[in-house]
Design a protein around this motif. Structure first.
Motif, PDB file in Angstrom:
ATOM      1  N   LEU A 136      -3.514  20.297  -2.562  1.00 29.15           N
ATOM      2  CA  LEU A 136      -4.354  20.249  -1.483  1.00 29.15           C
ATOM      3  C   LEU A 136      -3.436  19.649  -0.048  1.00 29.15           C
ATOM      4  CD1 LEU A 136      -7.739  19.177  -2.606  1.00 29.15           C
ATOM      5  CD2 LEU A 136      -7.054  21.524  -1.429  1.00 29.15           C
ATOM      6  N   ASN A 137      -2.751  18.571  -0.818  1.00 25.54           N
ATOM      7  CA  ASN A 137      -1.717  17.909   0.429  1.00 25.54           C
ATOM      8  C   ASN A 137      -0.269  18.406   0.168  1.00 25.54           C
ATOM      9  OD1 ASN A 137      -3.609  15.501   1.245  1.00 25.54           O
ATOM     10  ND2 ASN A 137      -3.914  15.772  -1.289  1.00 25.54           N
ATOM     11  N   ALA A 138      -0.099  19.544  -0.585  1.00 29.72           N
ATOM     12  CA  ALA A 138       1.293  20.131  -0.345  1.00 29.72           C
ATOM     13  C   ALA A 138       2.468  19.143  -0.959  1.00 29.72           C
ATOM     14  CB  ALA A 138       1.678  20.585   0.995  1.00 29.72           C
ATOM     15  N   ILE A 139       2.069  18.578  -1.733  1.00 34.64           N
ATOM     16  CA  ILE A 139       3.240  17.443  -2.520  1.00 34.64           C
ATOM     17  C   ILE A 139       3.871  18.130  -3.591  1.00 34.64           C
ATOM     18  CG2 ILE A 139       3.326  15.454  -3.695  1.00 34.64           C
ATOM     19  CD1 ILE A 139       2.172  15.245  -0.733  1.00 34.64           C
ATOM     20  N   LYS A 140       5.168  17.841  -3.743  1.00 30.02           N
ATOM     21  CA  LYS A 140       6.170  18.750  -4.634  1.00 30.02           C
ATOM     22  C   LYS A 140       6.832  17.592  -5.102  1.00 30.02           C
ATOM     23  CE  LYS A 140       5.951  23.253  -2.451  1.00 30.02           C
ATOM     24  NZ  LYS A 140       6.469  24.385  -1.855  1.00 30.02           N
ATOM     25  N   THR A 160      -4.810  15.450 -10.718  1.00 29.32           N
ATOM     26  CA  THR A 160      -3.605  15.191  -9.971  1.00 29.32           C
ATOM     27  C   THR A 160      -2.902  16.503  -9.509  1.00 29.32           C
ATOM     28  OG1 THR A 160      -2.979  13.427 -11.544  1.00 29.32           O
ATOM     29  CG2 THR A 160      -1.241  14.649 -10.520  1.00 29.32           C
ATOM     30  N   GLY A 161      -2.966  17.602 -10.010  1.00 26.61           N
ATOM     31  CA  GLY A 161      -2.239  18.856  -9.769  1.00 26.61           C
ATOM     32  C   GLY A 161      -3.026  19.216  -8.622  1.00 26.61           C
ATOM     33  N   SER A 162      -4.472  19.168  -8.669  1.00 31.43           N
ATOM     34  CA  SER A 162      -5.289  19.797  -7.492  1.00 31.43           C
ATOM     35  C   SER A 162      -4.978  18.960  -6.150  1.00 31.43           C
ATOM     36  CB  SER A 162      -6.703  19.554  -7.784  1.00 31.43           C
ATOM     37  OG  SER A 162      -7.615  19.750  -6.654  1.00 31.43           O
ATOM     38  N   ALA A 190       1.121  -1.164  -0.084  1.00 33.21           N
ATOM     39  CA  ALA A 190      -0.028  -0.083   0.076  1.00 33.21           C
ATOM     40  C   ALA A 190       0.821   1.497  -0.054  1.00 33.21           C
ATOM     41  CB  ALA A 190      -0.858  -0.033   1.349  1.00 33.21           C
ATOM     42  N   VAL A 191       0.533   2.061  -0.687  1.00 30.84           N
ATOM     43  CA  VAL A 191       1.194   3.279  -0.790  1.00 30.84           C
ATOM     44  C   VAL A 191       0.352   4.786  -0.319  1.00 30.84           C
ATOM     45  CG1 VAL A 191       2.771   2.697  -2.667  1.00 30.84           C
ATOM     46  CG2 VAL A 191       0.946   3.567  -3.255  1.00 30.84           C
ATOM     47  N   SER A 192       0.932   5.644   0.004  1.00 28.94           N
ATOM     48  CA  SER A 192       0.104   6.726   0.148  1.00 28.94           C
ATOM     49  C   SER A 192       0.615   8.147  -0.576  1.00 28.94           C
ATOM     50  CB  SER A 192       0.549   7.171   1.704  1.00 28.94           C
ATOM     51  OG  SER A 192       0.245   8.695   1.995  1.00 28.94           O
ATOM     52  N   LEU A 193       0.018   9.145  -0.730  1.00 32.26           N
ATOM     53  CA  LEU A 193       0.202  10.213  -1.515  1.00 32.26           C
ATOM     54  C   LEU A 193       1.544  10.910  -0.988  1.00 32.26           C
ATOM     55  CD1 LEU A 193      -0.629  12.030  -4.001  1.00 32.26           C
ATOM     56  CD2 LEU A 193      -1.633  13.741  -2.411  1.00 32.26           C
TER      57      LEU A 193
END
Length: 293
Positions: A205-209, A199-201, A177-180
């Motif tokens: 929302l989750n501050a992923i870079k 995907t960009g949204s 299992a993987v998380s964002l």
């Protein structure tokens, strides 16, 4: 039958009586049509000879122009018929790649079995170009995600889960299992629609870079880059179904998805053929969602 077609018929038959018989008119009606047209011209178009009704000298260009007028009139009538009839309609479809592979072939096959004289033109492209073409009147409907057309009428068809895709040798491929959050700071291959949509949204929302090193305008090319170890990506499950690439796919524990469906122009009423097609898409979607339960 208009007056120009009567004139052309007399030109072909050289006979008022033959034209009258073939068109089911009286001879006086044909003669009157000729006189009225000659009055418009201001000079006689025909002369009587031993061969019948012959054209006056130097009038051939008039006849050629009449032929063009009649051809264009018939063309307009055919276009109007295409727009108002289910017997000879023409529908211009736009679609994203995943739907063009996995949903539309079945939809078009069964619909065409019901309405064999309706013709289709299909354009496969990204969300933004498809929306532009729809709004410019170059497409009648587009198969896209709801997120990409928030201001247009939309018929939902089904949800499509967003999946993490990694090379087989990538450390994330070893996880069940993987998380964002696992995507953060990873080398990332950006697919055709970039970060302008779901995907960009989700990233925002989750501050992923992620580290975006490559951006491609074609989804299968993106998968090939991932297969070769250039990075990871996020793509919809529908696109990945039976995709011929040696990669690892994982669902996110957060279970992100997008809603796919068909969008129509907001201010332009669809043609009868398009209405019938959209009704069929609704019915097809209902069965699709029942089968997936």
């Amino acid at each position: 039958m208009n007056k120009y077609e009567i004139i052309l018929s007399v030109c072909d038959t050289h006979s008022i009586s033959k034209t009258a018989a073939s068109l089911n008119y009286t001879q006086s009606a044909i003669s009157q049509a000729i006189k009225n047209f000659e009055k418009e011209l201001g000079f006689p178009l025909f002369k009587r000879s031993k061969h019948g009704m012959d054209l006056m000298p130097n009038t051939e260009d008039i006849i050629e122009s009449l032929k063009i007028i009649c051809r264009e009139k018939n063309k307009i009538s055919q276009i109007a018929l295409n727009l108002t009839s289910l017997d000879s309609g023409y529908i211009r479809i736009g679609t994203i790649q995943s739907i063009s592979y996995h949903w539309l072939p079945d939809i078009l096959k069964h619909f065409s079995g019901l309405y064999p004289n309706i013709r289709f033109e299909m354009t496969v492209d990204g969300f933004h170009p498809l929306k532009e073409k729809l709004q410019a009147g170059r497409l009648d409907c587009i198969f896209v995600s709801r997120y990409s057309v928030p201001d247009l009428p939309f018929i939902p068809m089904g949800s499509d889960e967003l999946m993490l895709v990694t090379p087989k040798s990538h450390p994330l491929a070893e996880k069940i299992a993987v998380s964002l959050s696992d995507v953060n700071n990873e080398n990332f291959v950006l697919s055709s629609d970039g970060l302008d949509y779901e995907t960009g949204s989700i990233f925002k929302l989750n501050a992923i870079k992620p580290k975006i090193q490559y951006r491609l305008n074609e989804d299968f090319a993106t998968l090939k880059m991932v297969e070769k170890g250039f990075g990871i990506t996020i793509l919809p499950r529908l696109l990945l179904y039976h995709a011929p690439f040696d990669v690892c796919t994982r669902s996110f524990t957060e279970h992100y998805s997008r809603m796919l469906g068909v969008a129509c122009p907001k201010d332009t009423p669809p043609t009868p053929a398009t209405v019938k097609f959209l009704d069929y898409v609704k019915e097809w979607s209902r069965h699709l969602n029942q089968d997936s339960r």
